[in-house]
Enzyme design. Structure first.
Site: not given
Length: 754
Positions: A444, A367-368, A549, A527, A479-480
Site C-alpha cells: 500500500r 477516517d484516513d 473490510d 483494525c 489501522d495496520m
C-alpha cells in the site's frame, strides 16, 4: 476449584466443577500428562493412567526398562531428541552446538488468583477466589536453564490457561529457538479439526477436517496474526454439534507470528502445540535474563460448540478486555471512509455528521486522509498533524464542531507505518524494517516502522498523545495495512535478529498500553485492513475490532458466523454500508444490511444524505431498535442456530438471549429466494422452557404465545411468503432477505395451561 498435589505419587490434580487436569512427575523427572477432560473424582494415585508398553524400534530412557520411552509417553512440555521424535515444545541452542535439554522437576508453587505477564496481554482476575495458579519449576542441570510452567484454572467454566517462562541461571549464553506456550498430548486422535481461515475480505471462514496421522496446522509468518488464519482452533468429537458433545477450543493471546498444530503419531496419540511460530524466531538469553511466552487458553466442554463459544465470550469480554468500555454498550457511529475516501473538506464532514446526528448516530469518525500531505495513499503516513488546507481549524476545531452537534468524535490512525513521501521518513529513513543491501518492499505504498526500537515507539506516542490531549476525541480506529517484509532491525546485532518479529509486537503492545492508560475513556478499535489482526492479544487493549473490510451483508454472514466461535459479539465491528457494495458490488436491501450489523458494534459506513427520505426514516428506526436492544445483542448469550457453512448455506440464523432468559433477539437471513419453497422451522436455543414468550417479527406481533420448550423443540415457523400468491398487502420475500424476531417472556402463561 482446587489444585492438589500428592507428595507420595508426585501427581498434580487441577479441577473445578467442569474439568480435571492431571499430570505427574515421570520416572526421569520430566512432567507427564495423565488426563484432561470432564471433572473426575480425586484420588492420591492416578498412576494407572500412565501407559507404558514395550514397542519395536523404540529408544528407551533407561537401559534396564524397555517399557519407558518418551516417544510413547504423554508429556507436558516435550523435548526432541531424547527418545521423543515428535515436534517439540522447546528447543535451546547452546554454545557448543547442542540442542538437547533435560528439564527435570525442581519444585512447584500454588497461589490464589493469577499473575500478570510482563509486557504481554493476558487474561486476569479481579478477586483471588476467581482462579488458582500452579507454577511448576523445572531445571536443566547441564545448562542451568530454569523452566517454569504456568497453569491457571478458573473457578467457573472449563477454562485452563498456560504459559511458560525461561530463565538462564547458568554462566553461558543460549539461544531459545522454539518456545511454545502450550503442549498438550491427548491419548487418541478421534477428533475433527476446525480452523478459521480465508483472506482479505473473507476472513475466518470455517474449515473442518478429520484428524489423521501426520500434521495438521495453521500459522502466520507475516508479522501479524493475519487474514489467512486465526490463532484459534477447535478439536471436537465427530458427533459433537452446537448443543452437545466433547469439544476443546485453543486460543493464543498474541498478535504476531503464531503456530497452531496437531501432530498425530503412528499410535494415534495427538500432540497439540500452540505458540510463537519457531520460523524466524530466536531469543538470546544471557545469564540472568528471562523470556516469557504469550498465554494460551484452553476451553473444554461436553456441552457442544455453543457452550465452548459462550465460555470464550464471557472470558474475553470480562477477563481479557479491560477498562472503561469493557462492560459498556458501544456507541452507534458513522464513519466517513466509504462515503468520501480521501475527497473531503471540513464543511463536507460536518454536513455528513449533521445528517448522522439527525438520524440518531452518536459518534462521528474521521477516517484516513486528515494528516500531513495525505491526499492519497502515497504520502503522509508518519506525520500525525492535521492538514490545515483540509481542516483549517485542525482536529481540535473539527472535534469541537462535532461535539457542538451533540455527538462524540473519533479519529483514524495508522501508527505503525510510514510513507516514503513524509517528513518522518525524510528525517529517519533508518527507522523502517529493511535488510541492509536488499530491496525494501512496499505494501500500500508504505513501509513498516521498526517498533522493536523504543525510540520509534516514543516518537509515535508523542505525536498521538499530543492530538488526543488537545482535541475532544472519544474513539480511535487503529489501522495496520500491510504485513512485515525484510524483517531486520538496524538497532539489533546479528545474533538478535531472530527477536525482531516478537519485539515488534511488544512495541505495539507498549504503545497501546501507554495510550489506553493515558486516555482511559477513549474507545480504541483495532483494525488491520479489516480482519488482518483480529486476535485475542488486541482485545486486551481495544475491546472491539473491525472484523473485515468486506462490509457486504451477505459476505458478512460467514465472516461474523466464523468469528463468533471464539470472539464475543461486543468485539465484532460491523457497519451498514452503501450499495452497490464497494467490495463485491452487490445490491442488498437496507433492512438486511442493518439486521446483520446488529450482531456487532453497529454503525454506518456511508453518507446518509444520499439516501432517500424513506431510507433515512428506515435508518432512524434501525438506530432506535439498536439503542433499545444493543445491551442484549452485544452482551447477551449468543447462539448459532443455522450455519452458512453447512448444507447449501442459504439460511443463517443467530440469536442473543438475556441472562435471565426473559428476552431474546433472533436474526434470520436467507441469501437466495426460491419459488414455492417447502415448509420451514427453526429450533431456537437458550430459552427458559417453562416461560411463555410473545414474538414480534420485523416489528409486527405474531398471534399467540409460545412456550420456551415449544420453540426449542417444535421450533419457530419461518416458512416464506414467496409462493407467487401473496395476500393483498402482504410483502413477498426477495433475494438477500432477512427478518428480526424479538421474544419477550410473559409474566404468566395462558390460563389452564401447565
Amino acid at each position: 476449584m482446587s489444585i492438589l498435589f500428592s507428595e507420595k505419587t508426585k501427581t498434580f490434580h487441577l479441577y473445578n466443577q467442569k474439568i480435571s487436569y492431571i499430570m505427574t512427575v515421570l520416572p526421569n523427572g520430566h512432567m507427564g500428562q495423565l488426563y484432561f477432560g470432564k471433572r473426575i473424582h480425586h484420588k492420591e494415585d492416578f498412576s494407572c493412567l500412565l501407559e507404558r508398553q514395550r514397542r519395536p524400534m523404540t529408544a528407551c530412557v533407561f537401559d534396564d526398562d524397555s517399557s519407558f520411552s518418551l516417544e510413547h509417553t504423554r508429556q507436558e512440555y516435550g523435548v526432541y531428541g531424547t527418545t521423543d521424535f515428535r515436534h517439540p515444545a522447546v528447543e535451546i541452542l547452546q554454545e557448543d552446538g547442542s540442542r538437547l535439554s533435560d528439564f527435570v522437576y525442581a519444585g512447584h508453587e500454588v497461589t490464589a488468583g493469577k499473575p500478570k505477564l510482563p509486557g504481554l496481554p493476558a487474561t486476569y482476575t479481579e478477586a483471588q477466589k476467581e482462579a488458582e495458579t500452579l507454577v511448576v519449576r523445572l531445571k536443566d542441570a547441564q545448562t542451568q536453564m530454569a523452566l517454569e510452567l504456568f497453569y491457571t484454572i478458573f473457578a467457573e467454566g472449563g477454562i485452563l490457561t498456560r504459559s511458560v517462562r525461561f530463565t538462564n541461571e547458568g554462566k553461558k549464553n543460549v539461544q531459545l529457538t522454539r518456545a511454545m506456550s502450550l503442549c498438550l498430548d491427548l491419548p487418541d486422535c478421534g477428533y475433527e479439526w476446525m480452523q478459521f481461515s480465508g483472506a482479505w475480505a473473507r476472513e475466518r471462514h470455517l474449515k473442518v477436517r478429520k484428524l489423521e496421522q501426520g500434521i495438521q496446522a495453521v500459522d502466520s509468518i507475516r508479522g501479524n496474526s493475519s487474514h489467512d488464519h486465526n490463532p484459534f482452533i477447535v478439536l471436537k468429537r465427530p458427533t459433537a454439534d452446537e448443543e452437545q458433545g466433547e469439544v476443546m477450543g485453543f486460543g493464543l493471546i498474541y498478535s504476531g507470528n503464531f503456530l497452531a498444530q496437531a501432530q498425530v503419531d503412528t499410535y494415534d496419540m495427538t500432540r497439540v502445540l500452540l505458540g510463537i511460530h519457531p520460523f524466524h524466531f530466536s531469543w538470546k538469553l544471557e545469564p540472568g535474563e528471562s523470556f516469557q511466552t504469550p498465554e494460551a487458553v484452553v476451553v473444554y466442554t461436553r456441552e457442544g460448540l455453543g457452550d465452548m463459544s459462550r465460555t470464550f465470550h464471557r472470558l474475553y469480554q470480562r477477563r481479557l478486555a479491560r477498562g472503561y468500555w469493557r462492560d459498556r454498550e458501544r456507541p452507534i457511529l458513522n464513519n466517513n471512509w466509504e462515503a468520501t475516501y480521501f475527497d473531503f473538506t471540513e464543511e463536507r464532514l460536518v454536513e455528513i455528521a449533521e445528517k448522522a446526528k439527525d438520524c440518531g448516530v452518536e459518534l462521528f469518525v474521521l477516517d484516513d486522509g486528515w494528516f500531513g500531505a495525505r491526499r492519497n495513499d502515497h504520502a503522509g503516513l508518519g506525520d500525525w498533524y492535521a492538514n490545515r488546507e483540509l481542516l483549517p481549524h485542525g482536529i481540535k476545531g473539527l472535534a469541537e464542531k462535532i461535539e457542538a452537534l451533540g455527538m462524540k468524535f473519533g479519529l483514524w490512525f495508522e501508527p505503525e507505518m510510514v510513507n516514503g513521501d513524509s517528513d518522518l521518513y525524510r528525517s529517519h529513513p533508518d527507522w523502517i524494517l529493511e535488510t541492509p543491501g536488499r530491496h525494501a518492499s512496499l505494501g500500500r505504498h508504505q513501509y513498516v516502522l521498526d517498533f522493536s526500537r523504543p525510540e520509534v515507539v516514543d516518537h509515535i506516542h508523542e505525536q498521538m498523545s499530543k492530538i488526543l490531549s488537545e482535541a475532544k476525541i472519544s474513539y480511535v480506529k487503529w489501522d495496520m495495512n500491510r504485513s512485515i517484509t525484510e524483517c531486520y532491525s538496524r538497532a539489533l546485532p546479528a545474533d538478535r535478529q531472530g527477536e525482531v518479529f516478537h519485539r515488534y509486537i511488544l512495541g505495539v503492545y507498549d504503545l497501546y498500553e501507554r495510550l489506553t492508560s493515558e486516555f482511559p475513556h477513549v474507545l480504541f478499535e483495532s483494525c488491520a485492513s479489516g480482519g488482518g489482526r483480529f486476535d485475542p492479544g488486541l482485545l486486551y487493549y481495544a475491546p472491539q475490532g473491525w472484523a473485515s473490510d468486506d462490509s457486504d451483508a451477505v459476505e458478512r454472514l460467514k465472516i461474523q458466523h466464523g468469528t463468533s466461535f471464539c470472539y464475543p459479539v461486543s468485539s465484532i465491528g460491523s457497519h451498514v454500508s452503501v450499495v452497490p457494495n464497494h467490495q463485491v458490488f452487490r445490491e442488498t436491501p437496507l433492512h438486511t444490511r442493518a439486521n446483520v450489523a446488529y450482531f456487532g458494534t453497529f454503525g454506518y459506513e456511508l453518507d446518509l444524505n444520499k439516501l432517500t427520505k424513506e431510507e433515512q426514516e428506515e435508518v432512524k428506526e434501525q438506530i432506535r431498535f439498536m439503542k433499545q436492544y444493543r445491551k442484549l445483542l452485544q452482551f447477551g448469550s449468543f447462539y448459532r442456530l443455522s450455519s452458512p457453512f453447512e448444507g447449501d448455506g442459504n439460511v443463517t440464523a443467530w440469536m442473543a438471549v438475556s441472562e435471565d432468559k426473559r428476552e431474546a433477539v433472533l436474526g434470520w437471513y436467507r441469501i437466495l429466494s426460491h419459488a414455492n419453497p417447502p415448509l420451514a422451522r427453526l429450533r431456537l436455543s437458550g430459552l427458559d422452557e417453562r416461560l411463555c414468550y410473545r414474538i414480534t417479527e420485523n416489528g409486527r406481533e405474531r398471534t399467540g404465545v409460545y412456550y420456551g420448550d415449544e420453540l426449542m423443540n417444535a421450533g419457530l415457523i419461518t416458512t416464506e411468503g414467496v409462493s407467487g400468491e401473496t395476500a393483498p398487502g402482504e410483502k413477498g420475500g426477495c433475494d438477500f432477505d432477512s427478518r428480526i424476531f424479538v421474544l419477550k417472556a410473559e409474566r404468566s402463561c395462558l390460563e389452564g395451561e401447565e
